[in-house]
Design an enzyme around this catalytic site. Structure first.
Site, PDB file in Angstrom:
ATOM      1  CB  VAL A   1       6.526  -5.143  11.530  1.00  0.00           C
ATOM      2  CG1 VAL A   1       5.019  -6.306  11.788  1.00  0.00           C
ATOM      3  CG2 VAL A   1       7.228  -5.475  12.803  1.00  0.00           C
ATOM      4  N   GLY A   2       5.939  -7.894   9.770  1.00  0.00           N
ATOM      5  CA  GLY A   2       6.592  -8.857   9.426  1.00  0.00           C
ATOM      6  C   GLY A   2       5.853 -10.155   9.902  1.00  0.00           C
TER       7      GLY A   2
ATOM      8  NE  ARG B   1      -2.033  -7.381   0.377  1.00  0.00           N
ATOM      9  CZ  ARG B   1      -1.713  -7.670   1.796  1.00  0.00           C
ATOM     10  NH1 ARG B   1      -1.188  -8.606   2.535  1.00  0.00           N
ATOM     11  NH2 ARG B   1      -1.618  -6.455   2.772  1.00  0.00           N
TER      12      ARG B   1
ATOM     13  NE  ARG C   1       2.493  -6.803   2.379  1.00  0.00           N
ATOM     14  CZ  ARG C   1       1.262  -6.701   3.577  1.00  0.00           C
ATOM     15  NH1 ARG C   1       1.612  -6.495   4.305  1.00  0.00           N
ATOM     16  NH2 ARG C   1       1.129  -5.832   3.266  1.00  0.00           N
TER      17      ARG C   1
ATOM     18  NE  ARG D   1      -2.595  -2.103   4.374  1.00  0.00           N
ATOM     19  CZ  ARG D   1      -3.406  -3.472   4.488  1.00  0.00           C
ATOM     20  NH1 ARG D   1      -2.207  -3.960   4.967  1.00  0.00           N
ATOM     21  NH2 ARG D   1      -4.287  -3.540   4.059  1.00  0.00           N
TER      22      ARG D   1
END
Ligand code: ATP
Ligand SMILES: Nc1nc2c(ncn2[C@@H]2O[C@H](COP(=O)(O)O)[C@@H](O)[C@H]2O)c(=O)[nH]1
Length: 403
Positions: free
Chosen positions: A146-147, A175, A268, A279
């Site tokens: 969502v940010g 990551r 992303r 997710r």
């Protein structure tokens, strides 16, 4: 009026018979609260004190070594102690800088009671006293993609001295661009589970198949830097923090639509197809729970990023109209020396000590005002106010007036 101070650690260099069947080398403080005596340290060899805690239960007649939660204060050469409100003891470290001088040992606060129940043994919890008016921590939640991270990064970049990020632990793999200790503490499941059992986590949850959690230390590090702590955690974690004694504000970030959320997650490019689908499935449940649970104080829609960021700043009072976090702490106080005495009048703690130069001996005092304190274990006790009362030459009139 004031309460009797506990023993002063520095006065006990020769050791003393503590009457509890405990071998004492001296240097302890012994503070009585209800039917228990809390002995702190005892490990002194004329050098540094290490703040170990032992409890003597007057009914059971035996010493108990409690589980000690929170960061233990660093050693010092002498300390004093005074009981507060039957659930907490204030420690004053002599000769320590003011940002490390005041520590609270919680012995029966709601947090300690809850930990005692869950761990099934005697528990105490340390919480450092932080001076000044740092605002409440901020919990940011919302579905994956969502940010949240983007908004938090913008805030930290624009206001590096106001905000600090609570670095979570996780069992997921890093990551590409993620750094251990900066984005997360990447950890083994077995290690994290052990630490959870030992009460080192403020909250934890299984999220998208991995374990995530906020350690007490992660929150303390930010408070110690005098910054407002931001936690990026899922809704389960937010629920746990809401139930804890960490007095925070809770913000939920909503996506404009599920389609847009999916687009962001895919763009992303950090998850596999299987993880993205997982997710997205979890996102629906999170949004429902976020909106209906009553956990959150504020909801922000992250459609246009700049607009959402502006709303976040408005909410936090940092959009240019008010700045809530800038009160500076005056550092013009003397340190409390190793030899001092301590007493209490209502919410004020009076630390008094003597100083002398060639011509004069003077009595000095530091007053510690506890009336605005917030927070406590787990985390830090914020909002301590300390100020000096001017010295009185050749005598102790000032002390007598006060105590
Ligand atoms: N308002 C926005 N419009 C378009 N893209 C956005 C917006 N906000 C964030 N993004 C982008 O969406 C992606 C996901 O954002 P971010 O990583 O901040 O989400 P998150 O909520 O922190 O996710 P997670 O919970 O998985 O860590 C990023 O590529 C980011 O640049
Ligand atoms: N309950 C907690 N949730 C956390 C914590 N740290 C992060 N998170 C949440 O996990 C998901 C996934 O994060 P990602 O980095 O793998 O994309 C996201 O919703 C985070 O808010 C935590 O310490 N506790």
């Amino acid at each position: 009026m004031g309460e009797a101070p506990a023993f002063f650690a520095h006065d006990l260099k020769e050791g003393f018979l503590n009457g509890f069947g405990l071998k004492s080398k001296g240097c302890e403080t012994a503070t009585v609260i209800c039917n228990k005596t809390y002995l702190v340290d005892g490990g002194c060899d004329g050098l540094l004190l290490s703040f170990q805690v032992q409890i003597f239960d007057h009914f059971k007649g035996t010493p108990i070594k409690p589980v000690v939660l929170g960061t233990i204060p660093n050693s010092c050469k002498g300390h004093s102690a005074i009981a507060l409100n039957e659930d907490c003891i204030l420690f004053i470290k002599g000769g320590s800088p003011l940002d490390d001088a005041f520590w609270f040992l919680e012995v029966d606060t709601p947090y300690v009671q809850e930990q005692r129940k869950s761990l099934g043994c005697e528990v105490v919890a340390w919480s450092k006293g932080v001076r000044g008016t740092v605002e409440k921590p901020i919990v940011v939640s919302g579905p994956s993609g969502v940010g949240k991270g983007t908004l938090i990064s913008m805030l930290m970049k624009e206001f590096p001295s106001l905000f600090g990020f609570s670095v979570s632990h996780t069992t997921r793999s890093p990551r590409n661009m993620e750094k251990d200790g900066l984005h997360y503490h990447f950890t083994e499941r077995s290690v994290m589970e052990k630490d959870i059992k030992e009460g080192k986590f403020l909250e934890f949850a299984s999220v998208h198949g991995n374990l995530y959690g906020t350690s007490v230390e992660a929150v303390e590090v930010v408070a110690d830097a005098g910054k407002r702590c931001i936690l990026d955690i899922d809704v389960q974690g937010a629920r746990s923090v809401r139930a804890s004694s960490l007095d925070a504000i809770f913000i939920f970030i909503c996506p404009p639509s599920m389609a847009e959320l999916e687009k962001r997650l895919r763009a992303r490019g950090t998850e596999t197809e299987e993880q993205i689908l997982k997710r997205l499935r979890n996102a629906e449940a999170e949004i429902k729970e976020g909106e209906s649970s009553g956990i959150f104080d504020h909801f922000l829609f992250n459609d246009n990023l700049e607009e959402c960021y502006l709303s976040l700043k408005k909410l936090l009072g940092i959009d240019g109209s008010v700045n809530t976090c800038t009160e500076s702490i005056s550092e013009d106080l003397d340190l409390p020396p190793i030899v001092h005495s301590v007493s209490r009048i209502d919410n004020k703690i009076i630390i008094s000590y003597r100083t002398s130069d060639l011509n004069n001996e003077s009595q000095k005092m530091i007053v510690l005002d506890l009336s605005s304190i917030k927070g406590g274990a787990p985390g830090r006790t914020r909002g301590l106010e300390a100020y000096a009362i001017d010295s009185v030459t050749n005598g102790s009139t000032m002390i007598n007036q006060i105590s």
